[in-house]
Design an enzyme around this catalytic site. Sequence first.
Site, PDB file in Angstrom:
ATOM      1  N   ASP A   1       0.868  -1.164   0.000  1.00  0.00           N
ATOM      2  CA  ASP A   1       0.000   0.000   0.000  1.00  0.00           C
ATOM      3  C   ASP A   1       0.917   1.230   0.000  1.00  0.00           C
ATOM      4  O   ASP A   1       2.112   1.120   0.269  1.00  0.00           O
ATOM      5  CB  ASP A   1      -0.894  -0.038   1.247  1.00  0.00           C
ATOM      6  CG  ASP A   1      -1.804   1.161   1.348  1.00  0.00           C
ATOM      7  OD1 ASP A   1      -2.472   1.488   0.342  1.00  0.00           O
ATOM      8  OD2 ASP A   1      -1.851   1.783   2.428  1.00  0.00           O
TER       9      ASP A   1
ATOM     10  N   ASP B   1      -0.180   5.108   0.937  1.00  0.00           N
ATOM     11  CA  ASP B   1      -0.420   6.150   1.937  1.00  0.00           C
ATOM     12  C   ASP B   1      -0.374   5.595   3.361  1.00  0.00           C
ATOM     13  O   ASP B   1      -1.049   4.618   3.673  1.00  0.00           O
ATOM     14  CB  ASP B   1      -1.771   6.806   1.690  1.00  0.00           C
ATOM     15  CG  ASP B   1      -1.856   7.457   0.319  1.00  0.00           C
ATOM     16  OD1 ASP B   1      -0.818   7.942  -0.164  1.00  0.00           O
ATOM     17  OD2 ASP B   1      -2.953   7.467  -0.276  1.00  0.00           O
TER      18      ASP B   1
END
Length: 227
Positions: A12, A14
């Site tokens: 991922d 953020d």
Amino acid sequence: MKDHPVKLALFDLDHTLIPIDSDYAWGAYTTSIGWTDPVVFQQRNDDFYAHYKAGTLDIHEYVLFATDAARRQGAAKSIAAHADFMRTVVLPVIKPVARELLRQHQEAGDQVVIVTATNAFVTRPIALALGVDELIAVDLEHDASGWITGKIQGVPSFREGKISRVEDWLAHRGWGWGDVEATFYSDSINDLALLEKVQHPVATNPDARLRAIATERGWRILDLFTP
């Protein structure tokens, strides 16, 4: 299944590889340069972010909102603004520890892919700045002029959609889940489905709900951004 599974390292973006939410930060940046009404935009941006953290976000409604300013400003101004956003907001917060984690996987010969629920316009330059060529992000629909419409194209890489998009990425290479040994790093409860799918889930800078699940299940917990 291959005799030796391909090592796949999924990340991922953020709050996992960077200590900010890039979509939220881009919205704040566009407000700072006068593209949106500061009071109205801030309130709506905060509302959407709260829904994201709670796992109740309507991704289509959010993307329409998040891309509105850039859509109205047009491609040339938006691309120039994003370059300044990278220089002033994103690059200063990329931490060496995140670069080192990516480099370890790359040097081990792993296939490294960033899988994010933020749209590709915002995140492609960030992935490249991190030295990652393979990006699975929310793809945006484009109009006849070649600029974004505010709508999502195809399946959004959000929640369970991340599994579908990774499966498409694998299939494009002639692979399935049985051909890979996958690790996935994420901070968010929104990514629980993909974390459960891979052999090696890593709760990275996890939110409170994910930390509790990871602790209960004995998953690895990695706090990259702890001072």
